[in-house]
Scaffold this motif. Sequence first.
Motif, PDB file in Angstrom:
ATOM      1  N   MET A 139      27.242  -4.500  24.317  1.00 56.81           N
ATOM      2  CA  MET A 139      26.046  -3.744  23.982  1.00 56.81           C
ATOM      3  C   MET A 139      26.234  -2.298  24.440  1.00 56.81           C
ATOM      4  N   THR A 140      25.954  -1.352  23.562  1.00 55.22           N
ATOM      5  CA  THR A 140      26.138   0.054  23.902  1.00 55.22           C
ATOM      6  C   THR A 140      24.819   0.802  24.093  1.00 55.22           C
ATOM      7  N   ALA A 141      23.708   0.188  23.785  1.00 54.31           N
ATOM      8  CA  ALA A 141      22.412   0.846  23.949  1.00 54.31           C
ATOM      9  C   ALA A 141      21.897   0.626  25.367  1.00 54.31           C
ATOM     10  N   THR A 142      21.133   1.593  25.850  1.00 54.58           N
ATOM     11  CA  THR A 142      20.523   1.448  27.162  1.00 54.58           C
ATOM     12  C   THR A 142      19.014   1.544  27.027  1.00 54.58           C
ATOM     13  N   HIS A 143      18.297   1.046  28.018  1.00 49.49           N
ATOM     14  CA  HIS A 143      16.835   1.005  27.942  1.00 49.49           C
ATOM     15  C   HIS A 143      16.201   2.392  27.941  1.00 49.49           C
ATOM     16  N   ASP A 144      16.863   3.385  28.519  1.00 46.78           N
ATOM     17  CA  ASP A 144      16.208   4.677  28.679  1.00 46.78           C
ATOM     18  C   ASP A 144      16.539   5.681  27.582  1.00 46.78           C
ATOM     19  N   THR A 145      17.439   5.388  26.679  1.00 47.03           N
ATOM     20  CA  THR A 145      17.781   6.358  25.640  1.00 47.03           C
ATOM     21  C   THR A 145      16.929   6.208  24.397  1.00 47.03           C
ATOM     22  N   LYS A 146      16.325   5.054  24.203  1.00 49.12           N
ATOM     23  CA  LYS A 146      15.601   4.741  22.975  1.00 49.12           C
ATOM     24  C   LYS A 146      16.519   4.855  21.772  1.00 49.12           C
ATOM     25  N   ARG A 147      17.811   4.707  21.998  1.00 46.24           N
ATOM     26  CA  ARG A 147      18.775   4.780  20.910  1.00 46.24           C
ATOM     27  C   ARG A 147      19.497   3.457  20.789  1.00 46.24           C
ATOM     28  N   GLY A 148      19.299   2.814  19.658  1.00 49.84           N
ATOM     29  CA  GLY A 148      20.008   1.579  19.393  1.00 49.84           C
ATOM     30  C   GLY A 148      21.444   1.875  18.999  1.00 49.84           C
ATOM     31  N   GLU A 149      22.193   0.835  18.834  1.00 45.78           N
ATOM     32  CA  GLU A 149      23.601   1.001  18.495  1.00 45.78           C
ATOM     33  C   GLU A 149      23.790   1.713  17.163  1.00 45.78           C
ATOM     34  N   ASP A 150      22.940   1.433  16.171  1.00 49.47           N
ATOM     35  CA  ASP A 150      23.093   2.093  14.877  1.00 49.47           C
ATOM     36  C   ASP A 150      22.869   3.600  14.996  1.00 49.47           C
ATOM     37  N   ALA A 151      21.882   4.007  15.782  1.00 49.62           N
ATOM     38  CA  ALA A 151      21.633   5.438  15.979  1.00 49.62           C
ATOM     39  C   ALA A 151      22.792   6.091  16.713  1.00 49.62           C
ATOM     40  N   ARG A 152      23.311   5.414  17.707  1.00 54.49           N
ATOM     41  CA  ARG A 152      24.432   5.972  18.466  1.00 54.49           C
ATOM     42  C   ARG A 152      25.667   6.124  17.581  1.00 54.49           C
ATOM     43  N   ILE A 153      25.897   5.192  16.692  1.00 57.81           N
ATOM     44  CA  ILE A 153      27.039   5.287  15.775  1.00 57.81           C
ATOM     45  C   ILE A 153      26.854   6.481  14.840  1.00 57.81           C
ATOM     46  N   ARG A 154      25.644   6.652  14.314  1.00 60.53           N
ATOM     47  CA  ARG A 154      25.385   7.788  13.424  1.00 60.53           C
ATOM     48  C   ARG A 154      25.600   9.110  14.148  1.00 60.53           C
ATOM     49  N   ILE A 155      25.160   9.201  15.399  1.00 60.76           N
ATOM     50  CA  ILE A 155      25.333  10.425  16.181  1.00 60.76           C
ATOM     51  C   ILE A 155      26.813  10.664  16.484  1.00 60.76           C
ATOM     52  N   ASN A 156      27.552   9.604  16.718  1.00 63.87           N
ATOM     53  CA  ASN A 156      28.983   9.749  17.014  1.00 63.87           C
ATOM     54  C   ASN A 156      29.756  10.381  15.860  1.00 63.87           C
ATOM     55  N   VAL A 157      29.243  10.264  14.656  1.00 62.90           N
ATOM     56  CA  VAL A 157      29.919  10.854  13.489  1.00 62.90           C
ATOM     57  C   VAL A 157      30.005  12.376  13.617  1.00 62.90           C
ATOM     58  N   ILE A 158      29.114  12.973  14.391  1.00 60.58           N
ATOM     59  CA  ILE A 158      29.134  14.429  14.587  1.00 60.58           C
ATOM     60  C   ILE A 158      30.524  14.898  15.013  1.00 60.58           C
ATOM     61  N   SER A 159      31.194  14.123  15.858  1.00 57.35           N
ATOM     62  CA  SER A 159      32.507  14.539  16.351  1.00 57.35           C
ATOM     63  C   SER A 159      33.548  14.605  15.238  1.00 57.35           C
ATOM     64  N   GLU A 160      33.289  13.956  14.127  1.00 61.32           N
ATOM     65  CA  GLU A 160      34.208  13.990  12.988  1.00 61.32           C
ATOM     66  C   GLU A 160      33.852  15.095  11.990  1.00 61.32           C
ATOM     67  N   LEU A 161      32.654  15.647  12.110  1.00 60.87           N
ATOM     68  CA  LEU A 161      32.173  16.652  11.150  1.00 60.87           C
ATOM     69  C   LEU A 161      31.686  17.900  11.884  1.00 60.87           C
ATOM     70  N   THR A 162      32.486  18.408  12.811  1.00 58.32           N
ATOM     71  CA  THR A 162      32.012  19.487  13.685  1.00 58.32           C
ATOM     72  C   THR A 162      31.615  20.751  12.937  1.00 58.32           C
ATOM     73  N   ASP A 163      32.395  21.144  11.931  1.00 57.04           N
ATOM     74  CA  ASP A 163      32.051  22.371  11.204  1.00 57.04           C
ATOM     75  C   ASP A 163      30.737  22.217  10.443  1.00 57.04           C
ATOM     76  N   GLU A 164      30.564  21.084   9.778  1.00 60.49           N
ATOM     77  CA  GLU A 164      29.311  20.853   9.057  1.00 60.49           C
ATOM     78  C   GLU A 164      28.135  20.760  10.031  1.00 60.49           C
ATOM     79  N   TRP A 165      28.328  20.103  11.167  1.00 57.69           N
ATOM     80  CA  TRP A 165      27.273  19.978  12.176  1.00 57.69           C
ATOM     81  C   TRP A 165      26.853  21.359  12.678  1.00 57.69           C
ATOM     82  N   LYS A 166      27.805  22.217  12.983  1.00 48.85           N
ATOM     83  CA  LYS A 166      27.483  23.571  13.454  1.00 48.85           C
ATOM     84  C   LYS A 166      26.713  24.351  12.398  1.00 48.85           C
TER      85      LYS A 166
END
Length: 129
Positions: A1-28
Amino acid sequence: MTATHDTKRGEDARIRINVISELTDEWKTRLARWSRWNTRKKTVVNESECPDAREEYLLYQTLLGAWPFDGPTDAADPAFIERVQAYMVKAACEAKRNTTWTDPDPSYKEMLARFVGETLGGQRRSTLP
């Protein structure tokens, strides 16, 4: 399990956010655009910009992870807006930079919730945690 009680972020949200590291120019590019679009919605509370740069970044990151897959719409669902407002106020209190649980700044919390509401569809939250 990668989600924690205090982030309010489930695993699916964390995976979506992790994609930022692959799309840095578009994210910026997107960050700069969103920040520019929302500059006029910011306010000054106790000589500090609300939201500060860290909170604004957290908001956009949170929206990337949590945005519903309902397809394109012009405005977010009111329940979604309230959840994001509550999350951002909680995060600000826990960061202890502009407001805290032990020394709350109601004005800052209200303006932060207002920024989120206006950013997501012009809605304001009537009560704060």
